[in-house]
Design an enzyme around this catalytic site. Structure first.
Site, PDB file in Angstrom:
ATOM      1  N   ARG A 198      -3.642   6.371   0.811  1.00 17.21           N
ATOM      2  CA  ARG A 198      -4.207   7.608   1.365  1.00 17.21           C
ATOM      3  C   ARG A 198      -3.313   8.326   2.370  1.00 17.21           C
ATOM      4  O   ARG A 198      -3.609   9.446   2.752  1.00 17.21           O
ATOM      5  CB  ARG A 198      -5.581   7.314   1.975  1.00 17.21           C
ATOM      6  CG  ARG A 198      -6.678   7.303   0.923  1.00 17.21           C
ATOM      7  CD  ARG A 198      -8.013   6.978   1.526  1.00 17.21           C
ATOM      8  NE  ARG A 198      -8.011   5.599   2.015  1.00 17.21           N
ATOM      9  CZ  ARG A 198      -8.963   5.080   2.778  1.00 17.21           C
ATOM     10  NH1 ARG A 198      -9.975   5.822   3.163  1.00 17.21           N
ATOM     11  NH2 ARG A 198      -8.898   3.813   3.160  1.00 17.21           N
ATOM     12  N   ASP A 255      -6.679  -3.058  -7.806  1.00 12.95           N
ATOM     13  CA  ASP A 255      -7.253  -3.710  -6.630  1.00 12.95           C
ATOM     14  C   ASP A 255      -7.467  -5.184  -6.927  1.00 12.95           C
ATOM     15  O   ASP A 255      -7.631  -5.566  -8.092  1.00 12.95           O
ATOM     16  CB  ASP A 255      -8.574  -3.060  -6.212  1.00 12.95           C
ATOM     17  CG  ASP A 255      -8.905  -3.427  -4.773  1.00 12.95           C
ATOM     18  OD1 ASP A 255      -8.335  -2.814  -3.857  1.00 12.95           O
ATOM     19  OD2 ASP A 255      -9.693  -4.362  -4.556  1.00 12.95           O
ATOM     20  N   ARG A 286      -7.296  11.370  -5.937  1.00 13.08           N
ATOM     21  CA  ARG A 286      -8.468  10.498  -5.841  1.00 13.08           C
ATOM     22  C   ARG A 286      -9.753  11.259  -5.501  1.00 13.08           C
ATOM     23  O   ARG A 286     -10.846  10.718  -5.683  1.00 13.08           O
ATOM     24  CB  ARG A 286      -8.225   9.425  -4.763  1.00 13.08           C
ATOM     25  CG  ARG A 286      -7.212   8.353  -5.114  1.00 13.08           C
ATOM     26  CD  ARG A 286      -7.850   7.115  -5.732  1.00 13.08           C
ATOM     27  NE  ARG A 286      -8.909   6.582  -4.898  1.00 13.08           N
ATOM     28  CZ  ARG A 286     -10.205   6.744  -5.094  1.00 13.08           C
ATOM     29  NH1 ARG A 286     -10.622   7.414  -6.147  1.00 13.08           N
ATOM     30  NH2 ARG A 286     -11.085   6.240  -4.273  1.00 13.08           N
ATOM     31  N   TYR A 339     -14.564 -12.583  -0.318  1.00 16.19           N
ATOM     32  CA  TYR A 339     -15.276 -11.323  -0.590  1.00 16.19           C
ATOM     33  C   TYR A 339     -16.547 -11.561  -1.411  1.00 16.19           C
ATOM     34  O   TYR A 339     -17.570 -10.923  -1.195  1.00 16.19           O
ATOM     35  CB  TYR A 339     -14.380 -10.350  -1.368  1.00 16.19           C
ATOM     36  CG  TYR A 339     -13.398  -9.579  -0.518  1.00 16.19           C
ATOM     37  CD1 TYR A 339     -13.848  -8.647   0.417  1.00 16.19           C
ATOM     38  CD2 TYR A 339     -12.035  -9.760  -0.652  1.00 16.19           C
ATOM     39  CE1 TYR A 339     -12.958  -7.933   1.202  1.00 16.19           C
ATOM     40  CE2 TYR A 339     -11.135  -9.043   0.131  1.00 16.19           C
ATOM     41  CZ  TYR A 339     -11.603  -8.132   1.056  1.00 16.19           C
ATOM     42  OH  TYR A 339     -10.724  -7.424   1.824  1.00 16.19           O
ATOM     43  N   ARG A 383       0.819  -1.223   0.000  1.00 15.99           N
ATOM     44  CA  ARG A 383       0.000   0.000   0.000  1.00 15.99           C
ATOM     45  C   ARG A 383       0.847   1.263   0.000  1.00 15.99           C
ATOM     46  O   ARG A 383       0.474   2.266   0.618  1.00 15.99           O
ATOM     47  CB  ARG A 383      -0.957   0.034   1.192  1.00 15.99           C
ATOM     48  CG  ARG A 383      -2.081  -0.968   1.109  1.00 15.99           C
ATOM     49  CD  ARG A 383      -3.163  -0.500   0.157  1.00 15.99           C
ATOM     50  NE  ARG A 383      -4.075  -1.598  -0.145  1.00 15.99           N
ATOM     51  CZ  ARG A 383      -5.282  -1.734   0.408  1.00 15.99           C
ATOM     52  NH1 ARG A 383      -5.713  -0.843   1.249  1.00 15.99           N
ATOM     53  NH2 ARG A 383      -6.038  -2.753   0.085  1.00 15.99           N
TER      54      ARG A 383
HETATM   55  O1  1CP Z   1       0.309   0.558  -3.295  1.00 15.48           O
HETATM   56  C1  1CP Z   1      -0.330  -0.480  -3.389  1.00 15.48           C
HETATM   57  O2  1CP Z   1      -0.272  -1.398  -2.559  1.00 15.48           O
HETATM   58  C2  1CP Z   1      -1.132  -0.681  -4.662  1.00 15.48           C
HETATM   59  C3  1CP Z   1      -2.475  -0.843  -4.667  1.00 15.48           C
HETATM   60  C4  1CP Z   1      -3.385  -1.831  -3.956  1.00 15.48           C
HETATM   61  C5  1CP Z   1      -3.240  -3.207  -3.665  1.00 15.48           C
HETATM   62  C6  1CP Z   1      -2.003  -4.064  -3.839  1.00 15.48           C
HETATM   63  C7  1CP Z   1      -4.693  -1.458  -3.589  1.00 15.48           C
HETATM   64  C8  1CP Z   1      -5.264  -0.113  -3.721  1.00 15.48           C
HETATM   65  N1  1CP Z   1      -5.352  -2.578  -3.174  1.00 15.48           N
HETATM   66  C9  1CP Z   1      -4.500  -3.651  -3.179  1.00 15.48           C
HETATM   67  C10 1CP Z   1      -4.801  -5.047  -2.850  1.00 15.48           C
HETATM   68  C11 1CP Z   1      -5.965  -5.349  -1.981  1.00 15.48           C
HETATM   69  N2  1CP Z   1      -7.230  -4.843  -2.023  1.00 15.48           N
HETATM   70  C12 1CP Z   1      -5.943  -6.344  -0.974  1.00 15.48           C
HETATM   71  C13 1CP Z   1      -4.752  -7.210  -0.680  1.00 15.48           C
HETATM   72  C14 1CP Z   1      -3.786  -6.537   0.210  1.00 15.48           C
HETATM   73  C15 1CP Z   1      -4.247  -6.384   1.621  1.00 15.48           C
HETATM   74  O3  1CP Z   1      -4.420  -7.403   2.299  1.00 15.48           O
HETATM   75  O4  1CP Z   1      -4.442  -5.233   2.046  1.00 15.48           O
HETATM   76  C16 1CP Z   1      -7.206  -6.396  -0.384  1.00 15.48           C
HETATM   77  C17 1CP Z   1      -7.662  -7.288   0.753  1.00 15.48           C
HETATM   78  C18 1CP Z   1      -8.030  -5.437  -1.051  1.00 15.48           C
HETATM   79  C19 1CP Z   1      -9.462  -5.168  -0.808  1.00 15.48           C
HETATM   80  C20 1CP Z   1      -9.652  -3.764  -0.431  1.00 15.48           C
HETATM   81  N3  1CP Z   1      -9.581  -2.736  -1.333  1.00 15.48           N
HETATM   82  C21 1CP Z   1      -9.862  -3.219   0.856  1.00 15.48           C
HETATM   83  C22 1CP Z   1      -9.984  -4.003   2.160  1.00 15.48           C
HETATM   84  C23 1CP Z   1     -11.403  -4.184   2.542  1.00 15.48           C
HETATM   85  C24 1CP Z   1     -11.657  -5.058   3.762  1.00 15.48           C
HETATM   86  O5  1CP Z   1     -12.200  -4.528   4.730  1.00 15.48           O
HETATM   87  O6  1CP Z   1     -11.360  -6.260   3.737  1.00 15.48           O
HETATM   88  C25 1CP Z   1      -9.938  -1.823   0.707  1.00 15.48           C
HETATM   89  C26 1CP Z   1     -10.206  -0.795   1.762  1.00 15.48           C
HETATM   90  C27 1CP Z   1      -9.740  -1.544  -0.678  1.00 15.48           C
HETATM   91  C28 1CP Z   1      -9.679  -0.206  -1.329  1.00 15.48           C
HETATM   92  C29 1CP Z   1      -8.338   0.222  -1.725  1.00 15.48           C
HETATM   93  N4  1CP Z   1      -7.532  -0.459  -2.623  1.00 15.48           N
HETATM   94  C30 1CP Z   1      -6.364   0.248  -2.802  1.00 15.48           C
HETATM   95  C31 1CP Z   1      -6.446   1.428  -1.993  1.00 15.48           C
HETATM   96  C32 1CP Z   1      -5.388   2.470  -1.916  1.00 15.48           C
HETATM   97  C33 1CP Z   1      -7.681   1.392  -1.321  1.00 15.48           C
HETATM   98  C34 1CP Z   1      -8.243   2.435  -0.372  1.00 15.48           C
HETATM   99  C35 1CP Z   1      -9.348   3.227  -0.972  1.00 15.48           C
HETATM  100  C36 1CP Z   1      -9.011   4.501  -1.696  1.00 15.48           C
HETATM  101  O7  1CP Z   1      -7.888   4.931  -1.790  1.00 15.48           O
HETATM  102  O8  1CP Z   1      -9.940   5.151  -2.154  1.00 15.48           O
END
Ligand code: 1CP
Length: 369
Positions: free
Chosen positions: A43, A88, A52, A166, A39
């Site tokens: 944010r 994502d 964003r 999910y 990540r």
């Molecule tokens: O910099 C990076 O890591 C690149 C981008 C990235 C990656 C590798 C994002 C952007 N998402 C992911 C993978 C991802 N998405 C995972 C695997 C990694 C981990 O375990 O964290 C998972 C579980 C998700 C699902 C997801 N997407 C969640 C978790 C939800 C939950 O409660 O289980 C969330 C909050 C997101 C949204 C998201 N994806 C990425 C970002 C930066 C965000 C936040 C929202 C935003 O910026 O608007």
């Protein structure tokens, strides 16, 4: 299906200048320990929040220009040794025909999740990845150009169990009991879904390599919700199949792309994960570095595993924590990272302190060897 020809990436990418991450993934010697953060595009960066603002999350994922910009933002601030493409894991359920929305304050939400095995019929089992996920491939190719060879670009996917959880749960959950119910009540349908996902994931990862990804990470973020028995049955075989199939196809095309498996909280699976055809095993922060080395027996490189909350500590303390972590893992076959992603309220300066500490301490340790 991708033919071998499409696995040959466009040849005019800028020359790679820093291959430290790729060498460490292969267990080769390096001048310093490479470092990146899960990540790292997120944010916690004001410029990320600005880019964003007011835009739908998945619209952003579908814009190659926006994904490229968000991928490059952390590299402008910190000397990371790798970048991960902004996207994502939930783009795969979307490609299979499910509706997924990002709801502010709630996270990803499936308005119509899978409830019973009959619902599998709603899914697109054979996905044309070029058609449905071509926007990710375009983002990767564009980013490979714009990154100017500074560091390698990592592609990624969610693992089958994590995606399945999910798709059934409909979003995040503390227990994932709806998804786990399937494992106990509908094991056959569960395997059918996991197999469908595995097939799409293999094609998706091959497409990412064809587009220019130089390494691949598979996120089994919900491994810890499974016990050792369920992990053996519903996660590990699919993780293995993904690496085996991707590697077989890449070998035919004469390509050698390091693969990382990150199965969060899968302590019990560490030995098995180190023998699953991945070059690198990613670790969460609850595993002691020395015992991880012992249990994986030098078979793989390791990646991780500082507690992300250590970023709340003062800078000097971050440096001490990093030093201990490096001493635990050793400097060979090691990629420094966090044990999970950065949180939005973290101070970018702490990230800078982390990267600097990894580079400085590891250079010193390697010189003294
Ligand atoms: O910099 C990076 O890591 C690149 C981008 C990235 C990656 C590798 C994002 C952007 N998402 C992911 C993978 C991802 N998405 C995972 C695997 C990694 C981990 O375990 O964290 C998972 C579980 C998700 C699902 C997801 N997407 C969640 C978790 C939800 C939950 O409660 O289980 C969330 C909050 C997101 C949204 C998201 N994806 C990425 C970002 C930066 C965000 C936040 C929202 C935003 O910026 O608007």
């Amino acid at each position: 299906m991708l033919d071998n020809r499409s696995l040959v990436p466009p040849k005019d990418f800028p020359q790679l200048q820093n291959d430290t991450f790729l060498r460490a993934a292969r267990g080769e010697e390096t001048e310093h320990v490479p470092v990146w953060c899960m990540r790292q595009a997120g944010r916690y960066l004001p410029e990320f929040r600005e880019s964003r603002a007011g835009k739908d999350f998945f619209d952003t994922c579908r814009s190659p220009e926006a994904c490229c910009e968000l991928t490059l933002q952390p590299l402008r601030r910190f000397p990371f040794d790798a970048a991960i493409i902004f996207s994502d894991i939930l783009v795969i359920p979307q490609a299979m025909g499910m509706d997924v929305q990002m709801v502010a304050g709630k996270g990803p939400t499936f308005p119509d999740p899978l409830k019973e095995p009959e619902d599998l019929q709603r899914l697109q089992a054979k996905v044309d990845v070029d058609k449905e996920l071509g926007y990710v491939f375009k983002a990767i190719t564009l980013t490979r150009h714009k990154i100017e060879g500074k560091v390698p670009l990592i592609g990624f996917t969610g693992a089958p169990w994590t995606l399945m959880s999910y798709m059934i749960e409909g979003g995040g959950s503390r227990t994932f009991s709806k998804a786990k119910r399937w494992l106990y009540r509908h094991p056959e349908a569960s395997h059918m879904l996991l197999r469908m996902l595995t097939d799409v994931i293999v094609e998706y990862l091959l497409g990412q390599v064809a587009a220019g990804a130089q390494a691949l990470q598979v996120f089994e973020s919900h491994a810890g919700i499974l016990g050792p028995v369920e992990f053996q049955e519903f996660s590990l075989p699919y993780l293995r199949d993904i690496a085996r199939c991707v590697k077989e196809k890449l070998k035919d095309a004469g390509k050698d792309i390091p693969m990382i498996v990150f199965a969060k909280d899968a302590h019990y699976g560490l030995e098995d994960l180190s023998q699953s055809h991945y070059e690198v095993v990613g670790l969460d922060w609850t595993i002691d570095p020395r015992s991880a080395r012992e249990r994986t027996g030098g078979k793989v490189s390791l990646q991780g595993n500082m507690d992300p909350c250590a970023f709340y500590a003062p800078k000097e303390r971050i440096s001490d924590i990093v030093k201990k972590m490096l001493e635990g893992f050793g400097t060979r076959g090691y990629i420094a990272n966090l044990g999970h992603g950065l949180y939005p309220d973290m101070d970018p300066e702490s990230v800078g302190a982390f990267v600097e500490a990894v580079h400085q301490h590891s250079k010193q340790m390697i010189k003294q060897k």
